[in-house]
Write an enzyme that holds these catalytic residues in place. Structure first.
Site, PDB file in Angstrom:
ATOM      1  N   ARG A 164      58.343 113.696   3.890  1.00 47.04           N
ATOM      2  CA  ARG A 164      57.651 113.435   2.625  1.00 47.04           C
ATOM      3  C   ARG A 164      56.457 112.505   2.839  1.00 47.04           C
ATOM      4  O   ARG A 164      56.192 111.610   2.047  1.00 47.04           O
ATOM      5  CB  ARG A 164      58.620 112.845   1.588  1.00 47.04           C
ATOM      6  CG  ARG A 164      59.834 113.706   1.289  1.00 47.04           C
ATOM      7  CD  ARG A 164      59.442 115.064   0.698  1.00 47.04           C
ATOM      8  NE  ARG A 164      60.620 115.927   0.569  1.00 47.04           N
ATOM      9  CZ  ARG A 164      61.005 116.804   1.490  1.00 47.04           C
ATOM     10  NH1 ARG A 164      60.310 116.953   2.603  1.00 47.04           N
ATOM     11  NH2 ARG A 164      62.057 117.559   1.297  1.00 47.04           N
ATOM     12  N   SER A 252      63.545 115.184  -7.475  1.00 49.57           N
ATOM     13  CA  SER A 252      64.264 114.145  -6.738  1.00 49.57           C
ATOM     14  C   SER A 252      63.452 112.852  -6.770  1.00 49.57           C
ATOM     15  O   SER A 252      62.312 112.826  -6.321  1.00 49.57           O
ATOM     16  CB  SER A 252      64.496 114.580  -5.289  1.00 49.57           C
ATOM     17  OG  SER A 252      65.280 115.754  -5.248  1.00 49.57           O
ATOM     18  N   GLU A 352      60.216 108.761  -4.340  1.00 48.22           N
ATOM     19  CA  GLU A 352      59.336 109.846  -3.904  1.00 48.22           C
ATOM     20  C   GLU A 352      58.042 109.905  -4.720  1.00 48.22           C
ATOM     21  O   GLU A 352      56.968 110.087  -4.160  1.00 48.22           O
ATOM     22  CB  GLU A 352      60.051 111.204  -4.000  1.00 48.22           C
ATOM     23  CG  GLU A 352      60.897 111.534  -2.782  1.00 48.22           C
ATOM     24  CD  GLU A 352      61.207 113.025  -2.698  1.00 48.22           C
ATOM     25  OE1 GLU A 352      60.378 113.837  -3.172  1.00 48.22           O
ATOM     26  OE2 GLU A 352      62.246 113.383  -2.162  1.00 48.22           O
TER      27      GLU A 352
END
Length: 356
Positions: A164, A252, A352
């Site tokens: 990520r 998420s 995130e």
């Protein structure tokens, strides 16, 4: 270049957070970016790129110029014996692009079906799901250096992909003689305009995740088609994750942390049931959702922000319209979860989404 003032950003973020942009520019061509740079007022202001708004939390009104990426277009660039190379503009929907490639008979992206957001945001986050990450299918991208106006192309190595993570999430260092940033760091400087993906031949299904293995067993097959995997992934994600059109969310909310085998063994000694996955580099990935659930957060709320009752990794908006969640409520809940998980597991969870 279409410039709008005092624009509501609530319909532009999947969380449905109330916020406004003082100035919003709809970017529909590369020429719009050059026009922005040349503008005597807007060209001197800081800016914020906004794609599908699926990975962002607004904590207030936005002062930087919001660049709403609306570039469109998809095409097959090249076909060889080893791969199809496809190109998509930054403003295209990621999921629609996955579906389009399958409709053309070009498999390879099916495991990443139903990931929200735009094509241009995909390399920034190095999106991934069910055993495949963008870097596994990446060929190259084109971008504009907003400091110099220069167009440039990056390959996978230059994007510095991580979990990520990418070069687009780090601030720039010094510049080269040619005016391009040196080393890590393109955040706040470069804007992605189009992305090229390599879909390999011959195609092989990626079935490394338990949910997909179960589907194979249920269907009595070891070689599902790409379309079957696409359909399964969509069904699995819809069962686990709320539809942003129904319940506001940013997917998420926390990254799954990675630890050393020694750290994992220490945690397992205290928490034998913790969900963990060995990684190719020897580290161990821990399931953040399991830890949050173990701390008793599923279904808990702070104002209109809540932990989704079916998946603890997802924070959701329980409000609507003018009674929608605020970014402050979301981050208050997120910080409380981080503290709880750290106190029990000694692990610091990292959000995130981009927090603005």
């Amino acid at each position: 270049m279409l410039v709008e003032k005092n624009v509501s950003l609530q319909p532009c973020n999947t969380f449905g957070i109330l916020a406004r942009a003082q100035t919003l520019v709809r970017v529909r061509s590369v020429d719009d970016l050059h026009a922005l740079r040349a503008d005597p007022v807007l060209g001197r202001q800081p800016w914020l790129v906004l794609g599908g708004g699926s990975n962002i939390v607004f904590t207030g009104d936005v002062e930087p110029v919001v660049l709403k990426m609306e570039l469109r277009g998809r095409r097959l660039v090249q076909e060889t014996e080893r791969a199809w190379i496809i190109e998509a503009a930054a403003g295209e929907s990621w999921h629609d692009t996955v579906a389009w490639t399958l409709a053309q008979g070009w498999p390879g992206l099916e495991n990443m079906a139903l990931i929200p957001g735009t094509v241009g945001a995909a390399p920034v986050q190095n999106i991934g799901a069910y055993g495949i990450e963008l870097q596994d299918r990446f060929e190259s991208l084109d971008a504009i250096d907003m400091a110099t106006g220069q167009a440039f192309t990056l390959d996978a190595a230059q994007c510095a992909f991580g979990y990520r993570d990418s070069v687009f999430k780090h601030l720039p260092a010094a510049s080269t003689a040619e005016g391009l940033p040196r080393g890590m760091g393109l955040a706040g400087r470069a804007i992605i305009t189009q992305v090229r993906l390599r879909l390999p031949k011959p195609w092989k299904p990626a079935l490394g995740y338990l949910e997909l293995e179960r589907r194979c067993a249920q269907e009595g097959t070891t070689q599902p088609s790409a379309q079957q995997i696409f359909d399964w992934v969509c069904e699995i994600r819809r069962a686990k994750l709320p539809d942003p059109a129904v319940i506001g969310n940013a997917g998420s909310f926390f990254k799954n942390p990675t630890v050393t085998p020694e750290q994992c063994a220490d945690i397992i000694a205290r928490e034998p049931k913790i969900v963990h996955y060995p990684m190719p580099d020897g580290t161990i990935k821990l399931a953040a959702g399991w830890m949050i659930d173990a701390c008793g957060w599923k279904g808990k709320t702070v104002g209109q922000a809540a932990v989704y009752d079916k998946q603890a990794l997802v924070l959701v908006n329980r409000g609507r319209g003018e009674n929608s969640v605020t970014g402050g409520e979301v981050m208050t809940l997120a910080k409380a979860i981080q503290t709880s998980v750290y106190e029990r597991f000694g692990i610091r969870l990292e959000p995130e989404p981009l927090v603005v």
